[in-house]
Design a protein around this motif. Structure first.
Motif, short mmCIF file in Angstrom:
data_model
loop_
_atom_site.label_atom_id
_atom_site.label_comp_id
_atom_site.label_asym_id
_atom_site.label_seq_id
_atom_site.Cartn_x
_atom_site.Cartn_y
_atom_site.Cartn_z
N ARG A 180 0.83 -1.21 0.00
CA ARG A 180 0.00 0.00 0.00
C ARG A 180 0.86 1.24 0.00
NH1 ARG A 180 -3.36 -0.44 5.06
NH2 ARG A 180 -3.99 1.68 4.58
N GLN A 181 1.92 1.21 0.85
CA GLN A 181 2.76 2.40 0.92
C GLN A 181 3.49 2.63 -0.40
OE1 GLN A 181 4.96 1.68 4.44
NE2 GLN A 181 3.49 2.77 5.74
N ARG A 196 2.46 1.70 -3.35
CA ARG A 196 1.48 2.24 -4.30
C ARG A 196 1.26 3.72 -4.06
NH1 ARG A 196 -2.84 -2.10 -4.59
NH2 ARG A 196 -3.62 -1.02 -2.77
N ASP A 197 1.18 4.07 -2.78
CA ASP A 197 0.94 5.46 -2.43
C ASP A 197 2.07 6.33 -2.93
OD1 ASP A 197 -0.44 7.55 -1.10
OD2 ASP A 197 1.18 7.54 0.38
N ALA A 215 1.93 6.62 -6.67
CA ALA A 215 0.87 7.52 -7.11
C ALA A 215 1.28 8.97 -6.89
CB ALA A 215 -0.42 7.22 -6.35
N THR A 216 1.90 9.25 -5.75
CA THR A 216 2.31 10.63 -5.49
C THR A 216 3.31 11.10 -6.54
OG1 THR A 216 2.09 10.12 -3.16
CG2 THR A 216 3.18 12.16 -3.71
#
Lengths: 515, 407
Positions: free
Chosen positions: B15-16, B18-19, B22-23
C-alpha cells in the motif's frame, strides 16, 4: 412641505437619477440578449415554414411569383419596396426580385402554385402544366400533380434502396477487393442491381409555366421535393416544417453550403468536443490534485496558480497559433517523416486535423477544468481528509475514496464548462484543422475506424464560412441563422447543466458545512 | 507466504509503495501539464527570435520597420501592413504592426466604452437595489450571455446589424440621444405614481419592467428620427457626415465592432464588478444608511470607493477579452488596416490578421514569424493585464477581510 411635492421630489432626492440609469442598464442588456435570441429563433426556425407563394401583378403588366421575404423603405425616396424569392435561377439568372410596393397592382395566392426543390439551380416556382412519365405518357392539369406526387414517392424509395445498396453491399466489397479478396462475382451482381435501380430512376420530366409565361422543363430525377404551399392546411404545414427541421439536422450540405443540412458539421463538432473532453479531463484533474493536494503550498504554487488562472484569459487565437506551430508543424511534421514517408510531400499528420484540433482545444480549456476542480477540492473540509488519514488510510486511498468522490460534481461542472467553451470556439480551429466542406466523415467502416488525421466540419465554422465566403449570401442566410441557433442551443443546454450542477453542489456542501 | 492472504506487513508495504508511486505520478503529471500550459509563451518567444537575428535562410526584419513610418512614403499613410506583397527580395518590407495594434486597441476601446457603463450600472443595480429573487436569476442569465459564441455574435453584428445600422443611422442616433432622458423620465414618472402602483412595480424589479418602456423608447426614436434628420442634418445624416465632417462610412465599421464586442464583454465585467460590490462588508453600507444616506449616495460615496480595486480589475479583464476576441472583429470590421479616428470606418486587429493570414503563411518564413510576433504581443498583453487584475483582486479580498473584521 406639502405631501404632493414630497412625492414628486422623492425620486430625485431619494435615489437620484443614477439609480434609474443603473436599472436601465440592466434592462438594456436583457433587451439586447432577448433581441438576439429572438432574432435567431424566429429567422432560424421560420426558414423551414412552407411560406405562401404570392402571385404579384405589377402596374406595367409584368407578373412574378415568389415567397415574400422582407419589406424595407426605398432609399432616397418615399415608399417601400419588397423582396420576393422567385427562384428559377436558370431562367432569370437570379432568385430574388425587388419590387416597389407602389408598382404592385394586385397580389393573389392561387392554390395551384408549385414550389420545386431541385438538385441544381435551387428552387423553381410556377404552375405545373404537364408531366411526362418515364414511359412517355403525358398527363396534364390536376392529374399531373397527383402523378408527380406518386412518382416522387417512388423516387424517394428508389434512392433509399440505392444508398443502402451502395453503403452496405458495394463499398465493403470494393474494400475487400482492394485487400485482395475474391468477391468479383458478388460485386458484378451488385453493380448490375445498381444500374437497374439507376435506370428505374431515369426518365420522365415535368413542365412548369412560370408567372411570366415562360416554360421550364425539369427532369424528374432532379426534383428533390415538390409542394403547393398555398393549398396546404396548417397541419400539413406543421408536418412539412417538422420534416424540414429534421432534414436540416440529418442531411449533408448541398449547393456550396447554401442549401441542405448540417449533419456533418454536427457530427464533427460533437466528435471533436468528445475527444477534447477525453483528453482534458484526466490531465486537468491531475494538475488540480497536484496543485491542491500534493504540492507544497508556498509562494511558487501560488504564482503557478495565478498563472494558470490567467491562461484562461489568454486569447483563443494564441492557442491556435501554438497548436499550429507545435502540434501541426512540429509534432505532425516529425510523425510524417518517421511513419508516413511514402505519402510525402502530401502531409498526413503535418496538416490540420481532428487530433490536433482536439489537442489544441484541450489545452485551451485546461485552465477551466483545473480552476473548477481546484475550487471543488478546496471546498472539502480538512476534517474529512484528516479523518481518513487518522483511520489509517494512505494518501492515495484518502484521495480516491474520500476526496475525489466529494469533488466529482465540481469536476463535472468544470468539464461541462470546458465543453461549452470548446463548442463555441472557432478562431483556433481555423488554424488547426476545420474544413469548409469535408467529403469524408472522420468515422467510417475503414480501419482504424476513427481517422484522427482527417479534417472535419464544425458548426461555428460553418456559420462563419457560409455567412462570409458563400457565393449567394442572401440565399445562405436562413441556413446560417438556423445553424447559429443550433450552436447557441447546444451551448445554452451545456451551460444550464453546469449551472444546475453547481447549484446542486453548493446546496449539498451547504448542508455539509452546517453539520 | 500463502497466495490467498499475504501477511500484514507485506500488504502495508504494498500500500505504501502504491501510495508513493501515485504521489510521484501525480506530481510528474501535474508539473507536466502545467509546464505544457506555460510552454505557450516559451514557444512564441523561441519562434519569434530568428526574425531579428539572421540564422541562415530566414530574412531579417529590422525592428524599426515594425513601428516606424515608411521612409519616403508616397502618401499620408506612413504605416503599412502589406506582408504578402512586400516580403519579397529587393523590396523594403512594409510590415508595420502599428495599424494592426491601432485597430486592436480601437476596437477594444469602443467595446469598453459600451460595456463598462452598462456593466457597472447593472452591477450596482443588482448589488444594491435589485430584489434578491430577480438577482438570483439575473446572474445565470448574464453568464449564459457570456457563453454565447463569438462567431454567432459576429455573424449577427456583421451581417444583420451592420446593414441595418447603415440604413438607419438616424434612428440609432435618436435612440442614443433618447436613452438617458427616457430612463430619467421613467424615474420621475414612477415617483408620480400612486404608492400602490409603486408597490406593484418596485425599483427592485425595474430591470424587468423597464423592458417594455425601452421598447417604447425604440419606437419613439424611430418616429422622431426623420424630424431629427430634417432639423439638424439637412434631411440626410449620412450625406451630412460625409459632406460636412468628411467621414468615410463603411458598412462594417469600428462602431459595429464596438457594439458587438461590448455585448460580448459586458457579462464578464458585470460578474467581476458585482462580486466586488456585493463583497463590500455590509456594515459599511449599513453604517452609511444609518447616518441618513440614500442607497445611491451609499453606493456612490461608500461602496464604490471601497470596491474600486475590484472594479478596476473587472475592467482590466474586460480589456483583455476585448483585445483578444477574434471572430467578432473578423466578421464585423471589414478587416481594412486603416489608422483613423473615424468610428464609422473599418479596422483590422492583430487577432483577426493572425486568423486570416497564418494558414497561408508557410512555416519558418518571415511572414509566419511576424504573425507569431503578433500572437506574442497578444499573449504578453493579456497575461500582464490579467495578472495585474488578479493581484489587485487578491489585495482587495484581504482588505475586505480586514474591514469586515474591524467593523
Amino acid at each position: 412641505m406639502s405631501l404632493e411635492s414630497d412625492s414628486r421630489m422623492r425620486v430625485f432626492r431619494g435615489e437620484g437619477p443614477g439609480a434609474w440609469l443603473a436599472a436601465g442598464s440592466v434592462a438594456f442588456s436583457l433587451l439586447a440578449l432577448l433581441a438576439l435570441l429572438a432574432l435567431l429563433a424566429i429567422r432560424g426556425l421560420g426558414h423551414f415554414w412552407p411560406a405562401d407563394v404570392a402571385l404579384v401583378m405589377l402596374e406595367d403588366g409584368r407578373q412574378l411569383a415568389g415567397e415574400r421575404v422582407q419589406e424595407v423603405p426605398l432609399p432616397k425616396e418615399t415608399g417601400r419596396e419588397r423582396l420576393y424569392r422567385t427562384g428559377n435561377r436558370d431562367l432569370d439568372g437570379t432568385r430574388w426580385d425587388w419590387v416597389a410596393v407602389s408598382a404592385i397592382a394586385a397580389v393573389s395566392k392561387p392554390r395551384d402554385m408549385v414550389v420545386l426543390e431541385r438538385r441544381r439551380w435551387g428552387e423553381a416556382i410556377g404552375r405545373l402544366t404537364a408531366l411526362e412519365s418515364e414511359t412517355g405518357e403525358r398527363v396534364e392539369g390536376e392529374a399531373a400533380w397527383a402523378a408527380l406526387e406518386a412518382r416522387l414517392a417512388e423516387l424517394t424509395s428508389l434512392r433509399q434502396a440505392l444508398d443502402t445498396l451502395r453503403d452496405e453491399v458495394i463499398l465493403p466489397r470494393v474494400r475487400a477487393l482492394e485487400a485482395g479478396g475474391d468477391v468479383g462475382r458478388e460485386l458484378a451482381i451488385a453493380n448490375a442491381r445498381l444500374r437497374e435501380l439507376q435506370a428505374a430512376m431515369e426518365g420522365g420530366q415535368l413542365t412548369l409555366t412560370t408567372a411570366d409565361g415562360e416554360r421550364l422543363t425539369v427532369p424528374l430525377e432532379q426534383v428533390v421535393r415538390a409542394r403547393r404551399p398555398n393549398a396546404m392546411s396548417p397541419l400539413d404545414k406543421i408536418i412539412a416544417w417538422g420534416e424540414g427541421v429534421w432534414r436540416f439536422l440529418s442531411e449533408g450540405p448541398r449547393a456550396a453550403n447554401t442549401a441542405g443540412g448540417v449533419w456533418p458539421a454536427i457530427f464533427g463538432t460533437v466528435l471533436m468536443v468528445m475527444l477534447m473532453s477525453i483528453l482534458v479531463t484526466p490531465f486537468g484533474v491531475l494538475a488540480a490534485i497536484y496543485l491542491n493536494e500534493v504540492a507544497h503550498q508556498g509562494r511558487l504554487t501560488r504564482l503557478v496558480r495565478i498563472a494558470v488562472r490567467n491562461l484562461a484569459g489568454v486569447p483563443s487565437i494564441v492557442y491556435g497559433v501554438f497548436g499550429l506551430g507545435v502540434f501541426v508543424y512540429g509534432i505532425g511534421g516529425t510523425l510524417d517523416e518517421w511513419f508516413f514517408d511514402a505519402a510525402l510531400p502530401s502531409p498526413t499528420f503535418g496538416t490540420g486535423g481532428l487530433l490536433w484540433a482536439s489537442l489544441t482545444l484541450a489545452l485551451l480549456t485546461l485552465p477551466v477544468v483545473i480552476v473548477a476542480t481546484e475550487e471543488g477540492l478546496a471546498r472539502i473540509p480538512d476534517q474529512q481528509r484528516e479523518g481518513a488519514l487518522a483511520l489509517g488510510a494512505t494518501r492515495l486511498e484518502m484521495l480516491t475514496r474520500v476526496v475525489l468522490p466529494m469533488a466529482t460534481p465540481a469536476m463535472l461542472t468544470g468539464v461541462i464548462l470546458a465543453v461549452a467553451r470548446a463548442a463555441g470556439e472557432v478562431a483556433p480551429l481555423m488554424l488547426v484543422g476545420v474544413a469548409k466542406l469535408a467529403p469524408q466523415v472522420p468515422v467510417d467502416g475503414d480501419f482504424p475506424f476513427l481517422h484522427l488525421d482527417r479534417k472535419f466540419m464544425h458548426l461555428g465554422y460553418h456559420v462563419f464560412d457560409a455567412a462570409l465566403h458563400g457565393g449567394d449570401v442572401q440565399a445562405a442566410m436562413p441556413l446560417v441563422y438556423a445553424t447559429a441557433l443550433l450552436l447557441v442551443l447546444v451551448i445554452l443546454v451545456l451551460n444550464l447543466t453546469a449551472i444546475f450542477l453547481r447549484h446542486h453542489l453548493s446546496t449539498r456542501h451547504g448542508v455539509l458545512g452546517r453539520r | 507466504m500463502t497466495d490467498t492472504s499475504p501477511p500484514l506487513f507485506v500488504r502495508r508495504r504494498l500500500r505504501q509503495g502504491r501510495d508513493r508511486l501515485a504521489t510521484v505520478l501525480v506530481t510528474a503529471g501535474g508539473i507536466g501539464v502545467i509546464l505544457a500550459l506555460l510552454a505557450i509563451g516559451v514557444f512564441l518567444v523561441v519562434e519569434v527570435v530568428p526574425l531579428f537575428w539572421a540564422t541562415g535562410a530566414t530574412q531579417v526584419v529590422s525592428p524599426e520597420t515594425l513601428w516606424s513610418p515608411l521612409a519616403g512614403g508616397d502618401d499620408s499613410v506612413g504605416h503599412r501592413w502589406d506582408p504578402t506583397a512586400s516580403l519579397v527580395e529587393g523590396e523594403s518590407p512594409r510590415v508595420s504592426l502599428v495599424p494592426l495594434a491601432w485597430g486592436t486597441l480601437e476596437a477594444a476601446a469602443w467595446a469598453l466604452l459600451i460595456a463598462v457603463p452598462l456593466a457597472l450600472g447593472a452591477a450596482s443595480h443588482s448589488a444594491l437595489f435589485m430584489s434578491s429573487r430577480l438577482r438570483s436569476h439575473l446572474k445565470p442569465t448574464l453568464e449564459l450571455m457570456e457563453a454565447l459564441p463569438g462567431v454567432v455574435i459576429g455573424f449577427v453584428a456583421g451581417l444583420v446589424l451592420a446593414p441595418w445600422v447603415e440604413r438607419h443611422l438616424a434612428d440609432v442616433l435618436a435612440m442614443l440621444l433618447l436613452l438617458v432622458p427616457g430612463l430619467l423620465l421613467a424615474g420621475s414618472l414612477w415617483s408620480c405614481l400612486p404608492p400602490r402602483l409603486q408597490q406593484v412595480m418596485p425599483l427592485g424589479w425595474a430591470g424587468l419592467w423597464l423592458l417594455p418602456w425601452l421598447l417604447l423608447m425604440v419606437v419613439v426614436a424611430q418616429a422622431l428620427s426623420p424630424w431629427l434628420e430634417a432639423w439638424a442634418f439637412d434631411g440626410d445624416l449620412r450625406h451630412w457626415l460625409e459632406a460636412r465632417l468628411g467621414l468615410d462610412i463603411a458598412v462594417r465599421n469600428a462602431m459595429i465592432v464596438g457594439m458587438a464586442m461590448g455585448f460580448a464583454v459586458m457579462p464578464s465585467v458585470y460578474a467581476l464588478a458585482e462580486d466586488a460590490l456585493s463583497g463590500v462588508p455590509r456594515s459599511l453600507a449599513e453604517g452609511a444608511q444609518a447616518l441618513g444616506a440614500t442607497r445611491w449616495q451609499t453606493l456612490w460615496r461608500v461602496v464604490l470607493p471601497a470596491a474600486s480595486p475590484g472594479i478596476f480589475s473587472a475592467v482590466m479583464i474586460g480589456a483583455g477579452r476585448a483585445v483578444g476576441e477574434t471572430m467578432i472583429v473578423l466578421m464585423a470590421s471589414g478587416n481594412a488596416a486603416l489608422m483613423t479616428w473615424n468610428p464609422l470606418d473599418g479596422l483590422r486587429s492583430l487577432a483577426a490578421t493572425i486568423a486570416i493570414e497564418l494558414p497561408e503563411a508557410g512555416p519558418g518564413g518571415p511572414h509566419y514569424r511576424l504573425l507569431l510576433l503578433a500572437a506574442l504581443l497578444l499573449f504578453v498583453f493579456t497575461f500582464l493585464v490579467n495578472t495585474l487584475a488578479e493581484l489587485v483582486r487578491t489585495r482587495l479580498r484581504r482588505r475586505y477581510r480586514r474591514l469586515g473584521g474591524g467593523a
